[in-house]
Enzyme design. Sequence first.
Site, PDB file in Angstrom:
ATOM      1  N   GLY A  25       0.859  -1.419  -0.035  1.00 36.58           N
ATOM      2  CA  GLY A  25       0.041   0.004  -0.019  1.00 36.58           C
ATOM      3  C   GLY A  25       0.872   1.206  -0.064  1.00 36.58           C
ATOM      4  O   GLY A  25       2.024   1.231  -0.123  1.00 36.58           O
ATOM      5  N   SER A  26       0.232   2.460   0.250  1.00 31.71           N
ATOM      6  CA  SER A  26       1.025   3.812   0.119  1.00 31.71           C
ATOM      7  C   SER A  26       1.855   3.965   1.425  1.00 31.71           C
ATOM      8  O   SER A  26       2.784   4.481   1.172  1.00 31.71           O
ATOM      9  CB  SER A  26      -0.169   4.765  -0.025  1.00 31.71           C
ATOM     10  N   ASP A 155     -11.360   3.591   7.355  1.00 36.18           N
ATOM     11  CA  ASP A 155     -11.266   3.244   6.207  1.00 36.18           C
ATOM     12  C   ASP A 155     -11.770   1.770   5.749  1.00 36.18           C
ATOM     13  O   ASP A 155     -10.947   0.928   5.232  1.00 36.18           O
ATOM     14  CB  ASP A 155      -9.829   2.983   6.087  1.00 36.18           C
TER      15      ASP A 155
END
Length: 384
Positions: A25-26, A155
């Site tokens: 992921g980021s 999220d």
Amino acid sequence: MREFSYEEVEAATGGFAAKNLVGKGSHGSVYMARLRYGAGGGGGRRRVKGVVAIKKASHAQGEAKLANEIAVLAAAGGMDGVVNLVGVVVAPAGAGGRKGERMLVMEYMANGSLHDLLHRSPKPPPWPRRVEIALDVAEAVRALHAGEPRVIHRDVKSANILLGRDGRARLADFSLAVKVPAADDDDDSRAPDDAAGPAPAGTIGYLDPCYTEPGRLGPESDVFSFGVVLLELVSGRKVMDVNASPSSIVAWAVPLVAAGMARQVLDGRIAAPRCPKAERAVARVLAVAARCVSEFVERRPAMADVVAELHGALESAGWPRRRRAHGLAGTLYRRVVSWGASHLHVRRSKIECTEHSGSEGSCAQPDHPCSNPLASCSNENILE
């Protein structure tokens, strides 16, 4: 909570080799590894060797988010429906990682994410399986909101819903989660508009449009995101599809449901529910989804009400729900699962979507003509 050495984790992942990378992921990457860790309760804890997932930050900001995730999971304490925290790694001076770098060690979820199941699996899950997954996640979010302090995930999305070999779904990735004080019964649980707090964050498509400033954060934001997941589960459509008009799943699905055309929302890759009980169950799920994504925050249901509705939908259709394994039996089950995880890559596509494959066939008189409850779901105003 076990503290692993950097050296043993580095060795278990082959130096964080690409072949052991299972997600990225980021803010960081997740690797699969086999480690020895404690299992069992009280004074009977034993060291067992099992497959785990190790989350490693990719930059300084990622380290801060990972530290937050570790704190939230530690406080959750093995909560049902939440991915289990196994331990942490702290890199000392002179180790291969950055000094003081922390890594998260959690249970390995062998069957991947709900996002992959819905959008990449060659065999989409049947209706009973979808409702069961929805109920698993709803119960997890309800528990987070009922804690003290309560936790807002921020999220909730299909990519953060992971599926275990036991068939149950668990909520993961608490890097954006926020702890907030529980409110009084006569309060709306949201912070005042001028209260300090983290800047709004989340994933486009799932992010509550009413969450525009720190003081607007509350459980209702997770409720909206969960409603989007419900629409994704029922339709099989991507939440944001640039090739579709409208691109947003909310803007596409909600008007159809409100106009009595809910059947057009159903995932066309599988047969529509064939009997009245199954139709009513799916209609009930769509009605809950519509309430969750209401543009009016005060009209969104509490997660306790969402759980009740989804549980009612599952029961009313006569669809069985698998049980969680607890205690010694659960520990032994997880050990067997862990030892077999190395074979999952060749078997996964055969097992991940087979549950309940014939459940709808048990409906009495499947071809009996009946009114269609999917054509009469009520709904809230849409988000533009």
